[in-house]
Design a protein around this motif. Structure first.
Motif, PDB file in Angstrom:
ATOM      1  N   LEU A 108      76.073  95.307  31.964  1.00 19.63           N
ATOM      2  CA  LEU A 108      77.376  94.418  33.777  1.00 19.63           C
ATOM      3  C   LEU A 108      77.381  93.463  33.558  1.00 19.63           C
ATOM      4  O   LEU A 108      76.555  92.826  33.734  1.00 19.63           O
ATOM      5  N   ARG A 109      78.464  93.044  33.785  1.00 15.66           N
ATOM      6  CA  ARG A 109      78.342  91.560  34.334  1.00 15.66           C
ATOM      7  C   ARG A 109      79.102  90.618  35.395  1.00 15.66           C
ATOM      8  O   ARG A 109      79.491  91.489  36.409  1.00 15.66           O
ATOM      9  N   ALA A 110      78.488  89.588  35.429  1.00 17.80           N
ATOM     10  CA  ALA A 110      79.486  89.228  36.539  1.00 17.80           C
ATOM     11  C   ALA A 110      79.161  87.138  36.735  1.00 17.80           C
ATOM     12  O   ALA A 110      78.522  87.155  35.943  1.00 17.80           O
ATOM     13  N   SER A 111      79.792  86.849  37.969  1.00 21.81           N
ATOM     14  CA  SER A 111      79.746  85.554  37.456  1.00 21.81           C
ATOM     15  C   SER A 111      78.436  84.362  38.277  1.00 21.81           C
ATOM     16  O   SER A 111      77.839  85.692  38.553  1.00 21.81           O
ATOM     17  N   PRO A 112      78.689  83.684  37.242  1.00 19.47           N
ATOM     18  CA  PRO A 112      77.149  82.615  38.455  1.00 19.47           C
ATOM     19  C   PRO A 112      77.207  83.295  39.016  1.00 19.47           C
ATOM     20  O   PRO A 112      75.872  82.881  39.340  1.00 19.47           O
ATOM     21  N   GLU A 113      77.998  82.499  39.749  1.00 20.74           N
ATOM     22  CA  GLU A 113      78.103  82.073  41.443  1.00 20.74           C
ATOM     23  C   GLU A 113      77.698  83.670  42.155  1.00 20.74           C
ATOM     24  O   GLU A 113      76.647  83.837  42.861  1.00 20.74           O
ATOM     25  N   THR A 114      78.135  84.696  41.215  1.00 25.17           N
ATOM     26  CA  THR A 114      77.955  86.054  41.877  1.00 25.17           C
ATOM     27  C   THR A 114      76.744  86.526  42.173  1.00 25.17           C
ATOM     28  O   THR A 114      75.571  86.779  43.129  1.00 25.17           O
ATOM     29  N   ILE A 115      75.661  86.084  40.755  1.00 22.56           N
ATOM     30  CA  ILE A 115      74.385  86.759  40.515  1.00 22.56           C
ATOM     31  C   ILE A 115      74.081  85.508  41.105  1.00 22.56           C
ATOM     32  O   ILE A 115      72.757  85.982  42.058  1.00 22.56           O
TER      33      ILE A 115
END
Ligand code: S3P
Length: 173
Positions: free
Chosen positions: A99-106
């Protein structure tokens, strides 16, 4: 066959893993929960008292054990991908999802739980996120299926995993 959920902190491994287990009628386990049960310590306490290597060594033992299970959804700590032997243990009988997400979402998702995540409990967590994501990218890329979670709800992510499994006939023997 197991489904192993990997991904950086805050990518939704726990919620997605639990819902996937429910849909598949598999058991759900989390390697961090097992580590906390065994050591009778919180992850943050393990890092604080004994350091990251000590934690990683226990994580490797747990990966070896759970890799032998069957019909489990296994959620993992964000750094489990870093040791090749962990991946070999988990791949033995498992499909590895990332599962992945952008640095901002994280950043947004992990902010409230910063205290329980020793690697982000730093003066500049965003910088840590960017640095760790960059370092880990080649490790996450080795997973069988990658899903960007930024704009997806839990059900859509679970559906993507189930579609992948069905398309490839992975759970049929
Ligand atoms: C870690 C992620 C944490 C936990 C530990 C180290 C990492 O799990 O295993 O703090 O190296 O990314 P979550 O990804 O469930 O937060």
């Amino acid at each position: 066959m197991n489904i192993v959920i990997t991904g950086f902190m805050g990518t939704g491994k726990t919620v997605v893993g639990k819902e996937l287990a429910r849909r598949l009628n598999f058991k759900y386990i989390d390697t961090d929960d097992i580590i906390e049960e065994r050591t009778k310590m919180k992850i943050s306490e393990i890092f604080e008292k004994y350091g990251e290597k000590y934690f990683r060594d226990i994580e490797t033992k747990v990966a070896k054990e759970v890799g032998k299970y069957d019909k489990h959804v296994i959620s993992t700590g964000g750094g489990i991908v870093l040791r090749k032997e962990n991946m070999q243990s988990l791949e033995e009988n498992g499909i590895i999802v990332n599962l992945r997400a952008s640095p901002e979402t994280i950043y947004q998702r992990t902010l409230p739980t910063k205290g329980s995540r020793p690697l982000l409990n730093k003066p500049e967590p965003m910088k840590e996120i960017i640095k760790l994501l960059k370092y880990r990218e080649p490790f996450y890329k080795r997973c069988h299926l990658m899903i960007k979670t930024d704009n997806l709800d839990v059900n859509s992510i679970v559906n993507k995993i189930l579609n992948f499994i069905n398309e490839k006939n992975l759970l049929k023997t």
